[in-house]
Scaffold this motif. Structure first.
Motif, PDB file in Angstrom:
ATOM      1  N   PRO A 182       0.830  -1.214   0.000  1.00 45.37           N
ATOM      2  CA  PRO A 182       0.000   0.000   0.000  1.00 45.37           C
ATOM      3  C   PRO A 182       0.857   1.254   0.000  1.00 45.37           C
ATOM      4  O   PRO A 182       1.881   1.326   0.678  1.00 45.37           O
ATOM      5  CB  PRO A 182      -0.803  -0.127   1.301  1.00 45.37           C
ATOM      6  N   GLN A 183       0.435   2.249  -0.768  1.00 46.75           N
ATOM      7  CA  GLN A 183       1.148   3.514  -0.838  1.00 46.75           C
ATOM      8  C   GLN A 183       0.271   4.557  -1.508  1.00 46.75           C
ATOM      9  O   GLN A 183      -0.791   4.239  -2.032  1.00 46.75           O
ATOM     10  CB  GLN A 183       2.461   3.359  -1.599  1.00 46.75           C
ATOM     11  N   PRO A 201     -10.198   2.625 -19.375  1.00 46.61           N
ATOM     12  CA  PRO A 201     -10.829   2.698 -18.052  1.00 46.61           C
ATOM     13  C   PRO A 201     -10.048   1.871 -17.046  1.00 46.61           C
ATOM     14  O   PRO A 201      -9.538   0.798 -17.374  1.00 46.61           O
ATOM     15  CB  PRO A 201     -12.222   2.113 -18.293  1.00 46.61           C
ATOM     16  N   LEU A 202      -9.918   2.378 -15.838  1.00 43.98           N
ATOM     17  CA  LEU A 202      -9.313   1.621 -14.741  1.00 43.98           C
ATOM     18  C   LEU A 202     -10.469   1.053 -13.929  1.00 43.98           C
ATOM     19  O   LEU A 202     -11.014   1.704 -13.041  1.00 43.98           O
ATOM     20  CB  LEU A 202      -8.417   2.534 -13.897  1.00 43.98           C
ATOM     21  N   ARG A 203     -10.840  -0.172 -14.283  1.00 44.28           N
ATOM     22  CA  ARG A 203     -12.044  -0.776 -13.710  1.00 44.28           C
ATOM     23  C   ARG A 203     -11.674  -2.086 -13.028  1.00 44.28           C
ATOM     24  O   ARG A 203     -10.910  -2.877 -13.555  1.00 44.28           O
ATOM     25  CB  ARG A 203     -13.065  -1.042 -14.830  1.00 44.28           C
ATOM     26  N   GLN A 204     -12.232  -2.311 -11.840  1.00 48.37           N
ATOM     27  CA  GLN A 204     -11.974  -3.538 -11.107  1.00 48.37           C
ATOM     28  C   GLN A 204     -13.263  -3.977 -10.418  1.00 48.37           C
ATOM     29  O   GLN A 204     -13.849  -3.225  -9.640  1.00 48.37           O
ATOM     30  CB  GLN A 204     -10.867  -3.309 -10.053  1.00 48.37           C
ATOM     31  N   GLY A 205     -13.690  -5.200 -10.738  1.00 45.22           N
ATOM     32  CA  GLY A 205     -14.889  -5.726 -10.114  1.00 45.22           C
ATOM     33  C   GLY A 205     -16.120  -4.876 -10.358  1.00 45.22           C
ATOM     34  O   GLY A 205     -16.968  -4.732  -9.477  1.00 45.22           O
ATOM     35  N   LEU A 250      -5.257   0.031  -7.410  1.00 44.68           N
ATOM     36  CA  LEU A 250      -6.173   1.039  -6.872  1.00 44.68           C
ATOM     37  C   LEU A 250      -7.269   0.401  -6.034  1.00 44.68           C
ATOM     38  O   LEU A 250      -7.673   0.946  -4.999  1.00 44.68           O
ATOM     39  CB  LEU A 250      -6.775   1.866  -8.015  1.00 44.68           C
ATOM     40  N   GLU A 251      -7.773  -0.742  -6.496  1.00 44.91           N
ATOM     41  CA  GLU A 251      -8.805  -1.429  -5.717  1.00 44.91           C
ATOM     42  C   GLU A 251      -8.229  -1.938  -4.393  1.00 44.91           C
ATOM     43  O   GLU A 251      -8.869  -1.806  -3.335  1.00 44.91           O
ATOM     44  CB  GLU A 251      -9.374  -2.596  -6.533  1.00 44.91           C
ATOM     45  N   ASN A 252      -7.022  -2.506  -4.447  1.00 43.23           N
ATOM     46  CA  ASN A 252      -6.389  -2.956  -3.208  1.00 43.23           C
ATOM     47  C   ASN A 252      -6.136  -1.783  -2.265  1.00 43.23           C
ATOM     48  O   ASN A 252      -6.320  -1.897  -1.049  1.00 43.23           O
ATOM     49  CB  ASN A 252      -5.067  -3.666  -3.511  1.00 43.23           C
ATOM     50  N   GLN A 253      -5.723  -0.646  -2.854  1.00 44.57           N
ATOM     51  CA  GLN A 253      -5.475   0.530  -2.022  1.00 44.57           C
ATOM     52  C   GLN A 253      -6.766   1.014  -1.370  1.00 44.57           C
ATOM     53  O   GLN A 253      -6.775   1.440  -0.215  1.00 44.57           O
ATOM     54  CB  GLN A 253      -4.859   1.649  -2.881  1.00 44.57           C
ATOM     55  N   ARG A 254      -7.867   0.947  -2.118  1.00 40.40           N
ATOM     56  CA  ARG A 254      -9.157   1.339  -1.552  1.00 40.40           C
ATOM     57  C   ARG A 254      -9.523   0.441  -0.372  1.00 40.40           C
ATOM     58  O   ARG A 254     -10.005   0.912   0.670  1.00 40.40           O
ATOM     59  CB  ARG A 254     -10.248   1.273  -2.622  1.00 40.40           C
ATOM     60  N   LEU A 255      -9.274  -0.869  -0.533  1.00 45.27           N
ATOM     61  CA  LEU A 255      -9.561  -1.798   0.560  1.00 45.27           C
ATOM     62  C   LEU A 255      -8.648  -1.535   1.755  1.00 45.27           C
ATOM     63  O   LEU A 255      -9.086  -1.610   2.912  1.00 45.27           O
ATOM     64  CB  LEU A 255      -9.386  -3.240   0.069  1.00 45.27           C
ATOM     65  N   TYR A 256      -7.371  -1.213   1.465  1.00 47.03           N
ATOM     66  CA  TYR A 256      -6.461  -0.872   2.557  1.00 47.03           C
ATOM     67  C   TYR A 256      -6.928   0.397   3.273  1.00 47.03           C
ATOM     68  O   TYR A 256      -6.860   0.506   4.499  1.00 47.03           O
ATOM     69  CB  TYR A 256      -5.038  -0.659   2.022  1.00 47.03           C
TER      70      TYR A 256
END
Length: 607
Positions: free
Chosen positions: A210-211, A311-315, A352-358
């Motif tokens: 994360p950063q 697009p930067l789209r995840q899930g 970005l999705e992982n960062q959002r979860l973090y």
């Protein structure tokens, strides 16, 4: 999406690489080797491109050929003969009938004729034909006839054999050149594929922890430009807070630009809208070659010539968009470019999705931590907000002492938790208006150890135990619970001790009124060296303590300078980099003291 100028993904918009210019049908080195070999048998060679222009000629022709072909009219006639032989003709033009016979070999690239090699063989003709040839090119007949004696004459059968040999040799050279080109192309593709895989690997590695997304994209952007054909990149991130009425995020917190182009925010926002729209769902991108001729993106004219918007789209969640703007080589974006950009965009979207979860985890962690601390402080109305103020003051002192951002964030957390052990102290003692009895004070002095009990079972904050356990130690060794003195007291404990005492002195308590800031400063100066670390006391006194006092009251409940990033580092114990040197030194300094005051086995419960 169908527009006035056609669908966004129609075939006419599929990009092509710039067409290479063929200067020599046969490579110049290859032609020279061929020409020298044939000149040894008296047959000079010329090379012409697909337009009939002479690109190569004999370097050292013999006297006869030099004299004959030195005339301007001779080269015109030879060019005419070359053009006739570039395409099948029933009766090709003969430049010097009865004197010279033409042999030729087509030069092919991928079965397409891109030039022709012309050879001239002298033949025995009549005197009339020789005289007519000299007259046509305005040359002296006697001089040319004299030079011709040094050139072997070929009959029709020999010329036919030479023609077959030339075609075979040129064909073989073309095949070898094609194979060499194919090998070079394969090697280039392998190198390019390796670079692309290496890029994706390094980006994935950089995004493993994360950063801050803005800082990360600013670092990986140049790496993407180095491998791809894109001249510029832009990233537009979707704000996380999409509630109605939520303030708009400033552009520096959501837009990253890398490369030559610097389109304004509104242009990038509209390109990001295109990338996130329905037109991009099927193809996974929007390819916009020749922006000047596209009515639907007229807003981008003057800011970009070619664009790939991803697009930067995840899930199913749209997290932003990535735009590649213009090609360094001036060509259009191709499907190969789109494949590389898609691979990169997928990694970024996953990060970005992982960062959002973090970040959600950080919010949850900090929310629970503040709830725990507030539940302790709420036991005594006079100390409400005390832990948060101590955390804030500790962080200010750590920053002024030159500690790293990582260490300052850990100290902030330790300040929040320093009195968590008071949850095990009876309310009657905590809220007693008068002086405590010796027995009551003994019970109160257990709260550092009770707090250490609570913290030691949470691995991610185990390194905060020195602050929780030793914030009541004194430099002269008269503190508790370990009676440590001087440098044996962990730095974390010494910092929180100062912050704790300053807040206690400047806050109303059941047993006394708050002291003015100046009086608290005088007391800290008086006790430096006995109760407080003298070096830290000096740093603390030099702070703008009046402002610190105001800020601790203004932001009671949460330190805005800490933020999600600090909380995240506090939860995980890292930020994708090795701990700073001063952090490691702090940990080493803290460990012996912790071990002396807190044995390896669980701390015994004290009633």
């Amino acid at each position: 999406m169908q527009t006035e100028s056609g669908p966004l993904h129609s075939p006419e918009h599929i990009g092509r690489l710039p067409t290479p210019v063929v200067e020599h049908p046969l490579a110049a080195e290859r032609f020279r080797e061929l020409c020298n070999a044939w000149q040894a048998v008296g047959i000079p060679l010329w090379q012409f491109d697909a337009e009939g222009r002479c690109t190569d000629h004999p370097e050292h022709p013999s006297g006869f050929w030099k004299h004959l072909m030195g005339a301007p009219e001779s080269m015109l006639r030879l060019s005419h003969a070359a053009r006739d032989r570039l395409t099948p003709t029933q009766h090709p033009f003969e430049p010097f009938p009865g004197v010279v016979q033409v042999i030729h070999a087509p030069v092919r690239l991928s079965r397409k004729v891109i030039g022709v090699v012309i050879g001239l063989a002298r033949c025995d003709g009549s005197d009339e034909a020789f005289a007519r040839a000299c007259q046509q090119v305005q040359l002296d007949q006697q001089a040319l006839r004299h030079l011709a004696q040094d050139i072997p004459s070929r009959d029709a059968t020999a010329v036919k054999h030479f023609a077959h040999l030339l075609r075979t040799e040129v064909s073989r050279i073309c095949e070898l050149d094609e194979q060499r080109t194919a090998i070079q192309s394969l090697t280039g593709n392998l190198e390019s594929t390796y670079e692309e895989l290496n890029l994706v690997y390094h980006i994935s590695e950089a995004m493993a922890l994360p950063q801050n997304p803005i800082l990360l994209l600013g670092r990986v952007g140049p790496q993407i430009l180095e491998v791809s054909r894109a001249a510029s990149l832009a990233f537009v991130l979707t704000p996380q807070d999409l509630r109605p009425g939520a303030p708009a995020a400033p552009s520096e917190d959501r837009i990253v630009r890398v490369g030559r182009r610097n389109p304004p925010d509104d242009v990038l926002d509209r390109l990001a809208e295109l990338a996130g729209g329905e037109s991009a769902r099927a193809a996974g991108h929007v390819l916009l070659n020749n922006v000047e001729n596209r009515d639907e993106v007229q807003f981008a004219r003057g800011h970009a010539e070619h664009v790939v918007a991803m697009p930067l789209r995840q899930g199913g969640r749209l997290l932003g968009a990535m735009m590649a703007i213009d090609c360094r080589d001036g060509g259009d974006f191709t499907s190969i470019d789109v494949q590389l950009l898609r691979a990169v965009a997928d990694r970024i979207a996953s990060f970005l999705e992982n960062q959002r979860l973090y970040d959600d985890l950080a919010d949850l962690f900090m929310g629970m931590l503040h709830s725990l601390v507030n539940s302790v402080d709420a036991k005594d109305p006079y100390t409400c907000g005390h832990s948060e103020r101590v955390a804030y003051i500790s962080r200010c002192l750590a920053q002024a002492a030159g500690l790293s951002a990582y260490t300052c964030d850990r100290i902030y957390l330790a300040g929040l938790l320093h009195d968590v052990g008071k949850i095990g102290v009876p309310d009657a003692i905590l809220t007693k208006p008068g002086k405590l009895t010796d027995e009551e004070f003994t019970v109160l002095k257990r709260h550092p150890q009770i707090g250490a009990h609570i913290v030691e079972h949470v691995r991610q904050i185990h390194d905060l135990i020195p602050g929780v356990l030793h914030h009541h130690e004194r430099m002269d060794g008269r503190g508790y619970p370990g009676g440590l003195a001087g440098e044996d007291i962990p730095l974390l404990g010494r910092i929180i001790c100062l912050a704790d005492c300053f807040d206690a002195m400047t806050t109303n308590r059941t047993y006394r009124s708050a002291l003015p800031v100046k009086a608290a400063v005088a007391e800290i100066r008086r006790c430096a060296g006995t109760q407080f670390d003298p070096g830290l006391a000096e740093v603390f006194i030099n702070l703008d303590l009046e402002d610190v006092f105001v800020q601790t009251r203004k932001f009671a409940g949460f330190d805005p300078a800490f933020g999600q990033s600090g909380a995240l580092k506090a939860v995980t114990g890292h930020l994708g980099v090795s701990p700073p040197r001063d952090t490691a030194a702090w940990a080493r300094a803290a460990r012996p003291a912790v071990e002396r005051a807190a044995p390896a086995k669980p701390l015994p419960r004290q009633e």
